[in-house]
Design a protein around this motif. Sequence first.
Motif, PDB file in Angstrom:
ATOM      1  N   UNK A 105      32.462  38.548  48.212  1.00  0.00           N
ATOM      2  CA  UNK A 105      31.796  38.562  46.905  1.00  0.00           C
ATOM      3  C   UNK A 105      30.706  39.619  46.841  1.00  0.00           C
ATOM      4  N   UNK A 106      30.262  40.092  47.991  1.00  0.00           N
ATOM      5  CA  UNK A 106      29.287  41.175  47.993  1.00  0.00           C
ATOM      6  C   UNK A 106      29.855  42.473  47.444  1.00  0.00           C
ATOM      7  N   UNK A 107      31.187  42.582  47.435  1.00  0.00           N
ATOM      8  CA  UNK A 107      31.842  43.820  47.020  1.00  0.00           C
ATOM      9  C   UNK A 107      32.718  43.679  45.784  1.00  0.00           C
ATOM     10  N   UNK A 108      33.081  42.448  45.422  1.00  0.00           N
ATOM     11  CA  UNK A 108      34.039  42.264  44.320  1.00  0.00           C
ATOM     12  C   UNK A 108      33.996  40.827  43.832  1.00  0.00           C
ATOM     13  N   UNK A 109      34.444  40.600  42.602  1.00  0.00           N
ATOM     14  CA  UNK A 109      34.781  39.249  42.175  1.00  0.00           C
ATOM     15  C   UNK A 109      36.025  38.828  42.954  1.00  0.00           C
ATOM     16  N   UNK A 110      36.199  37.529  43.149  1.00  0.00           N
ATOM     17  CA  UNK A 110      37.318  37.031  43.935  1.00  0.00           C
ATOM     18  C   UNK A 110      38.142  36.018  43.150  1.00  0.00           C
ATOM     19  N   UNK A 111      39.451  36.116  43.291  1.00  0.00           N
ATOM     20  CA  UNK A 111      40.361  35.105  42.761  1.00  0.00           C
ATOM     21  C   UNK A 111      41.256  34.644  43.903  1.00  0.00           C
ATOM     22  N   UNK A 112      41.258  33.343  44.141  1.00  0.00           N
ATOM     23  CA  UNK A 112      42.174  32.754  45.120  1.00  0.00           C
ATOM     24  C   UNK A 112      43.249  31.995  44.360  1.00  0.00           C
TER      25      UNK A 112
END
Length: 457
Positions: A105-112
């Motif tokens: 999350x420090x580098x991007x939004x996340x979708x799992x």
Amino acid sequence: MDTYCRPLALISLLILSLLGASSAATVTTGAPDGSELWGYVEVRPKANLFWWYYKSPQRVSTPSKPWPTVLWLQGGPGASGVGIGNFLEIGPLDVGLNPRNSTWLQKADLIFVDNPVGVGYSYTEDPSLLVKTDWEAAADATALVKSLATQVPALQQGSPLFLVAESYGGKYAATLGVSLARAIRAGQLNLTLGGVALGDSFVSPEDFTLSYAPLLLEVSRLDDNAGDAAKAMAATAQQQIAAGQFYEAWSSWNNLLQFIDSKSASVDVYNFLLDSGMDPVSTTTSTAASNTHLTKYSRYLSNQEAASDPNAIGGIMNGVVKQKLKIIPGNLTWQELSYTVYGALKSEIMKPRIDEIDELLSYGVSVTVYNGQLDVICSTSGAEAWVQKLKWDGLKNFTSLPRQPLRCGSSKLTQAFVRSYENLHFYWILGAGHFVPANQPCIALDMIGSITQSPAS
């Protein structure tokens, strides 16, 4: 504590009605501040995929580039990304529900996503609806992404979507990537496909199978006699793949893994420096015990769980997480691995996806391959071999370039190498096995920042 570091607190939710397991359709809910969203998408009648989105608190207010979004695709086949990738590898919390310092999350939004249907929190109401091919999985995942493109504000606002895969998830990423690229080119999907990243990915089963004996001979986990026999077994699988006998090839591959297990003192096929028997807890069942690959995968996960939380990941996924999400059908029990999903794909497992990677490269899509040095099941030498089979016209220039060493933080040690030419990139991650983000979190975080060109890099 930051919003994304307390997602398991029971907060007030804006919940749409869910009348039961038979009426999931498209359901979206989440945290009131928009830091998280999750829901179900009915990708086919009675077939429902579950997804979970986290908004990065590191977003800059006026980024020089659009803030990226990573869609994580777990392997197995049959493993849960919402559980494993999220809580054991790159999500905001670890399995002990503590903040993860190296969260992506420090580098991007996340979708799992629990992909394909039948995995984790995803479900079907009829076993006949389980996917039997990678392309069927891609069709379902494409339906999911089309829905997310209208539900996730970041994607609506032009956030580039990066498909990042691990293990068998790389085959999903290849077919899904092509499916999305075709839909975008045809004007059927308004989305920016930022790239595809293949982590220790089973893109060419033939090349990986052929790599096992030479690698294990080189690191002294097999002797010459066992090595010769293993090479012969691998050659049988190669011949069956060439003949299109993919179920028979899967059986030969599985027999080879069992042979290696018996002759190597049970080497861990996810890290050749370890024995699989070192794991303190085994969750193997009679079903899993019939398959060496899945047995070792379960043991690896059990080791991670035992090291972090005595209740293990199954405890939180069927407990506090399920309570937080609220929309999971009450009769659904989350499992880290779905053996029914694995079984439905047995005839597909040994099919290569090199042509799909070539198609992505021809479209100009950024493709990244990254591999842990200590992996066996998806070895670095196997990955190098299938890359050499690409028909992409930039391959000769790519292979002629020197690799660049990479370091992380204040360390003076070389922790990785990278080679890039145009839209193909290859990372050699030192000291890591199959699960790169868990084994080398610092360099993996730097890598995903470079792949996504995150403004926070």
